[in-house]
Design an enzyme around this catalytic site. Structure first.
Site, PDB file in Angstrom:
ATOM      1  N   GLU A 158       0.767  -1.273   0.013  1.00 32.28           N
ATOM      2  CA  GLU A 158      -0.153  -0.161  -0.016  1.00 32.28           C
ATOM      3  C   GLU A 158       0.998   1.175   0.028  1.00 32.28           C
ATOM      4  O   GLU A 158       0.641   2.187   0.649  1.00 32.28           O
ATOM      5  CB  GLU A 158      -1.178   0.045   1.035  1.00 32.28           C
ATOM      6  N   GLU A 234      -6.370  -7.663  -0.916  1.00 30.14           N
ATOM      7  CA  GLU A 234      -6.901  -7.693   0.417  1.00 30.14           C
ATOM      8  C   GLU A 234      -8.382  -7.364   0.330  1.00 30.14           C
ATOM      9  O   GLU A 234      -8.980  -6.388   0.105  1.00 30.14           O
ATOM     10  CB  GLU A 234      -6.162  -6.972   1.422  1.00 30.14           C
TER      11      GLU A 234
END
Length: 589
Positions: A158, A234
């Site tokens: 991320e 995710e």
């Protein structure tokens, strides 16, 4: 040799098209004796892949000293998954987030006050490279290209939510390739333009993370990366809890519906989490939006398999959806792991912290308060003590800045608590002629694991003032609580409630018997205030009366047949010097 590759919008494993159906199970949140059980449940649900992060701070807690044993034996974990016929996705980036302490980075990085994190700052890259020189050669033999189960690796996590340093991302990419990693490399980011722009790097597959609205998320991904496979790396089918919040839950039907939409779009998916596990010890992290928010010990996450390994409604709902897209045989689950209530345990011995300091640490003297990191300490507590001359009128004591919670004592008497997230809380007192001894016991409640405030040194970061005057000449004790075996105890007394009224931090010790094979159990801390619990020398984690969790999970492998030792380090006191070991968890008090 089998390699996961991209051919247009398809993922190919060798010559066969594959849809990745993955679930996250972090080896470091599950005792090794239960790895096989959790992986078998993943396979039984219809998944073909397991995903795990790799926390740098677990494997190199002290710079230059590496640990790959026990809970840290990632090689054994990956081999176990492979033996069960599962593919493995490994995410070994320096930063993992994961609600894990400091996002997985080691605390010792912060000893250098000039350190820059997650960028092409050479001192940081040098530390990463030294770690990778030890870690990556352990993983290379486990790649599919070498006959192992690892099909893909992540280069950063991320990153677009944090920065845009392409030189840094390229360094990580090239560092994996140059160390022999020849499987598919990827990144994962939120499905926003700026996140994708910041997180993508040439030659690396981009995936996205989200919990709902897959059409929108995949639409944004396709704009940034057209004609390539879609994957949600995710899928947030549950959520984590902070202290003082309600326990988060998500409806099983909603979870299944969003999965159905993803699979109908032809996407691959990784459930974050499939099984959450536990933030044992001091490894839970923290967030900081409007205020500092530390994460609880339980990482149950309200997902398909509970913290203690129980199958949930989500498991069956998700398996039913997977069955629409893949052929599943009859449900075959491993034998249930038994749990047991061992009843009440009397903590018959007590040791006040201030009477056993010499058995826990050696004092150092400094002109100013120093942080844990400056003193080579990662976790736990730190005690600052000084003499304040008198007489002085009543003034406010200010810790500038306390990270994260400080109990203040004047001549051994508790005066109040300073909290990072509650700056309105004050501690004031006057000083008589002859002066007083002032002590601050500061608790590190977890370094921030996400966002722009990652640099989060612990203890007191600048100084301590009485009124407007900074105080100098400090005696400091590091209290990581790594070894409690040298503590000498006395009787706890029949009336712990009287002792509790003094707000005197103390260790409480008791023993209980386990007959036959140990079973899972749950430590109910109702009546206790705030502290840390250890079973047979193993740190179970923090408890706190504000919840939401009311029990600490004790897996059976941490117990032994015969006599077991339970120690609580309680900061304030308890209604009675006893706890209960019960057969069910309490995730919401």
């Amino acid at each position: 040799m089998t390699r996961l590759t991209i051919q247009g919008p398809k993922l190919m494993l060798g010559n066969q098209e594959i849809r990745i159906l993955s679930g996250a199970i972090h080896y470091f949140r599950v005792v090794p004796e239960y790895w096989r059980d959790r992986l078998l449940k993943l396979k039984a649900a219809g998944f073909n892949t397991v995903e795990t992060y790799v926390p740098w701070n677990l494997h190199e807690a002290v710079e230059g000293r590496f640990n790959f044993d026990g809970l840290a034996d990632i090689e054994r974990y990956i081999r176990t998954a492979g033996e069960l016929g599962l593919h493995v996705i490994v995410r070994p980036s320096p930063y993992i987030c994961a609600e894990w302490e400091f996002g997985g980075m080691p605390a010792w990085l912060l000893k250098d006050g000039n350190m820059r994190l997650r960028c092409a700052y050479k001192p940081f890259l040098d530390k990463v490279d030294a770690y990778y020189d030890e870690l990556i050669p352990r993983l290379v033999p486990l790649l599919t290209t070498n006959g192992g189960p690892v099909i893909a690796m992540q280069i950063e996590n991320e990153y677009g939510s944090y920065g845009n340093d392409k030189e840094y991302l390229a360094h990580l990419r090239d560092g994996l390739i140059n160390r022999g990693v020849d499987v598919l490399l990827f990144t994962s980011d939120g499905p926003c333009d700026f996140m994708l722009q910041g997180g993508m790097v040439d030659g690396v597959w981009e995936t996205v993370n989200f919990g709902s609205r897959p059409d929108e998320a995949f639409g944004d991904l396709l704009k940034a990366q057209p004609d390539q496979p879609l994957m949600c790396m995710e899928y947030w089918n549950g959520w984590f809890d902070h202290w003082g919040e309600e326990h988060h839950t998500r409806d099983a039907a909603d979870t299944a519906q969003v999965l159905d939409e993803m699979l109908a779009a032809g996407a691959s998916v990784n459930f974050y989490m499939f099984h959450g596990g536990t933030n044992f010890g001091f490894y839970s992290g923290a967030n900081h939006g409007e205020k500092f928010e530390p994460t609880i010990t339980s990482y149950d996450y309200d997902v398909l398999v509970s913290e203690s390994g129980e199958i949930t409604d989500k498991f069956h709902a998700v398996r039913e959806v997977i069955g629409k897209y893949a052929e599943l045989g009859p449900l075959e689950l491993p034998e249930p792991i038994p749990s047991k209530g061992y009843g009440k345990v009397s903590l018959t011995e007590r040791a006040p912290l201030f009477s056993v300091l010499d058995s826990l640490s050696a004092p150092v003297t400094r002109a100013c308060p120093e942080t844990m990191e400056q003193l080579g300490q990662n976790y736990g507590f730190i005690l600052y003590t000084t003499h304040l001359s008198g007489p002085r009128g009543e003034s406010r004591l200010t810790a500038q800045e306390v990270r994260d919670r400080a109990m203040v004592f004047v001549d051994g008497e508790y005066k109040g608590t300073l909290e990072r997230w509650n700056p309105e809380r004050e501690v004031s007192f006057s000083v008589p002629e002859g002066g007083v001894t002032v002590s601050l016991l500061v608790e590190n409640m977890g370094r921030i694991n996400y966002g722009p405030l990652l640099k989060d040194p612990k203890g007191v970061t600048e100084g301590i003032r009485f009124g407007q005057q900074f105080l100098y000449g400090w005696t400091i004790r590091s209290l990581p609580l790594e070894d409690l075996s040298g503590i000498s105890y006395g009787p706890s007394g029949a009336d712990a409630a009287v002792e509790a009224s003094a707000n005197e931090p103390a260790f409480y010790r008791g023993e209980f018997e386990v007959e036959g094979e140990p079973a899972d159990t749950f430590l109910n801390v109702k009546g206790w205030t705030k502290g840390v619990a250890c079973i047979n020398g193993f740190n179970l984690g923090r408890y706190w009366e504000i919840g939401p969790q009311g029990t600490l999970y004790i897996p059976a492998p941490l117990l032994k047949s015969g006599r077991n030792e339970l120690v609580l380090f309680e900061l304030h006191g308890a209604a009675a010097a006893e706890v209960e070991l019960q057969d069910l968890p309490v995730l919401q008090i």
